[in-house]
Write a protein that holds these residues in place. Structure first.
Motif, short mmCIF file in Angstrom:
data_model
loop_
_atom_site.label_atom_id
_atom_site.label_comp_id
_atom_site.label_asym_id
_atom_site.label_seq_id
_atom_site.Cartn_x
_atom_site.Cartn_y
_atom_site.Cartn_z
N PHE A 1 -6.81 4.19 -2.85
CA PHE A 1 -5.43 3.84 -2.47
C PHE A 1 -4.61 3.56 -3.71
O PHE A 1 -5.14 3.35 -4.81
CB PHE A 1 -5.39 2.63 -1.52
CG PHE A 1 -5.82 1.32 -2.15
CD1 PHE A 1 -4.90 0.52 -2.84
CD2 PHE A 1 -7.12 0.87 -2.04
CE1 PHE A 1 -5.29 -0.68 -3.41
CE2 PHE A 1 -7.52 -0.33 -2.61
CZ PHE A 1 -6.60 -1.11 -3.31
N TRP B 1 -2.71 5.94 0.93
CA TRP B 1 -4.16 6.03 1.06
C TRP B 1 -4.59 7.43 0.65
O TRP B 1 -3.96 8.42 1.07
CB TRP B 1 -4.59 5.77 2.50
CG TRP B 1 -4.64 4.32 2.89
CD1 TRP B 1 -3.76 3.65 3.69
CD2 TRP B 1 -5.63 3.35 2.50
NE1 TRP B 1 -4.12 2.34 3.82
CE2 TRP B 1 -5.28 2.12 3.09
CE3 TRP B 1 -6.76 3.41 1.69
CZ2 TRP B 1 -6.02 0.96 2.92
CZ3 TRP B 1 -7.50 2.25 1.52
CH2 TRP B 1 -7.14 1.05 2.13
N GLU C 1 -0.44 2.42 5.32
CA GLU C 1 0.54 2.71 4.28
C GLU C 1 1.84 1.97 4.60
O GLU C 1 2.31 1.97 5.73
CB GLU C 1 0.80 4.21 4.18
CG GLU C 1 -0.33 4.98 3.55
CD GLU C 1 0.03 6.44 3.30
OE1 GLU C 1 1.21 6.81 3.53
OE2 GLU C 1 -0.85 7.22 2.88
N ILE D 1 0.87 -1.18 0.00
CA ILE D 1 0.00 0.00 0.00
C ILE D 1 0.90 1.23 0.00
O ILE D 1 1.50 1.59 1.01
CB ILE D 1 -0.93 0.03 1.23
CG1 ILE D 1 -1.83 -1.21 1.26
CG2 ILE D 1 -1.77 1.29 1.23
CD1 ILE D 1 -2.88 -1.27 0.19
#
Length: 410
Positions: free
Chosen positions: A37, A22, A62, A19
């Motif tokens: 995201f 976001w 994240e 990730i």
């Protein structure tokens, strides 16, 4: 009803990602198809979309590594959208009340703070004796905020000057390691780039051959036809389309460069999908321009521009960077004079372009100044012989110095 947001399948070879960012916060109300995201994998960066409107709850942070199919957020689609009206008026009323609630600054013999400062800053200046003019402001336009004043008040007072009976402190203290270095994990893309480059040096019998090319003819053609070209096709006639066409012409003359090694077998390609290296904030990507032997200069330029924009905005797709047979890397746009490019495995050749500089060259017995560029061809010597590599590079040189050859494929 709760709607799970899962990491989508992006390709057979991609099993996980990170990730990267976001675009929403916990508890935000999101709209259907809103980007929520960014997922960074070892090949591409993709965007995750909200599958329905509602209130979102985040299940990953994240920097987390997530698997394909993993739930990273949940949307409550029964939640109502927040009312949009009245917010501005409410905020204005609150600001007025806060202003009224601020007590008047006490009288003091100290210097009066700047009247442009907020009431809270002026009050703290009067109470603490801290001059706002000597405080670093973090507000808009460098204005000092209440938080800045409070932080300034928490700083320890300066040490008193040493007396005659007190030994002086050392002139310099040992430097602290804190803040001198930082540590961060390799992104999947950067890690994959590293693995591929190491594989190129460890597995292939790398060799690089060089030549130089006079860019006068191409530059004159561009100058002569640029205006009409832009008017008709909406893009500029760049150098890269000439080199793509020159590479196709050279690959047709020297098929050994249009191959890849697979164990004990050599796979001969009979198509001309040329990769064009593009630098981005995420790392080096090589989108592939398909069927370059069938495309004209304008279509090639349009494809390159489209891929470059997609790569730099993180919207490149997996299919955009798969299946190339040969790569062109242009270090000249960064000012590189000469380099030995590494193969984009499993390809057997890569052409490195460099900056164009006016140099003195001898033509027909006379010394003249010409715009010259060094070319570098790195190749896998396990498959390609030196004669074939040199012939390939000469073919590229001849096509650039006499672009009419490209019209007839000679």
């Amino acid at each position: 009803m709760a709607v799970d947001i899962k990491i989508p399948a992006l390709g057979e070879s991609i099993t996980s990602g990170i990730i990267a960012a976001w675009h929403v916060k916990e508890g935000d109300f999101v709209e259907k198809d809103q980007v929520i995201f960014e997922l960074e994998t070892d090949k591409i960066t993709s965007e995750g979309l909200a599958e329905s409107a509602g209130k979102i709850s985040l299940k990953a942070e994240e920097g987390d590594e997530v698997e394909i199919g993993q739930v990273v957020a949940v949307i409550d689609d029964s939640a109502a959208a927040p009312a949009a009206s009245g917010k501005t008026e409410e905020k204005a009323e609150v600001s007025k009340e806060e202003a009224k609630a601020e007590p008047a600054p006490a009288k003091t013999d100290k210097a009066t703070p700047d009247e442009t400062q907020s009431p809270a800053v002026r009050r703290l200046a009067a109470e603490t004796g801290i001059d706002p003019a000597k405080v670093d402001g973090s507000g808009k336009g460098g204005r000092v905020t209440k938080g800045d004043m409070l932080a300034a008040g928490e700083k320890p007072a300066a040490a008193p000057a040493p007396s005659a009976s007190t030994p002086a402190a050392p002139a310099t203290a040992p430097a602290s390691d804190e803040g001198r270095t930082s540590r961060k994990k390799l992104t999947p893309l950067r890690k994959k780039i590293a693995e591929r480059l190491v594989a190129a040096t460890n597995e292939a019998a790398l060799l690089t051959t060089f030549n130089e090319v006079d860019m006068s003819a191409v530059m004159n053609l561009r100058k002569q036809h640029q205006e009409k070209f832009v008017e008709r096709y909406g893009v500029k006639l760049g150098f890269m389309s000439f080199f793509v066409k020159a590479v196709v012409n050279a690959l047709q003359a020297v098929p050994d460069l249009n191959t890849q090694l697979d164990g004990d077998y050599v796979i001969q390609n009979h198509f001309y999908d040329i990769g064009v290296a593009v630098g981005s904030d995420k790392g080096l990507m090589v989108p592939v321009v398909r069927d370059c032997d069938e495309k004209n200069f304008a279509t090639i330029e349009q494809d390159i521009i489209g891929y470059a924009k997609a790569a730099r905005s993180g919207k490149i797709k997996l299919e955009d960077i798969s299946g190339g047979v040969f790569t062109i890397s242009n270090g000249g746009i960064y000012g590189s004079m000469l380099s030995t490019p590494l193969l984009n495995m499993p390809q057997t050749g890569i052409l490195g372009l460099h900056n164009i500089t006016e140099r003195a060259v001898v033509i027909n017995g006379e010394i003249v100044a010409r715009p010259m560029m060094y070319l570098a061809l790195s190749y896998d010597h396990r498959v390609v012989d030196g004669k074939g590599a040199v012939t390939f590079l000469v073919k590229v040189k001849e096509a650039i110095e006499d672009p009419t050859k490209l019209l007839f494929g000679v």
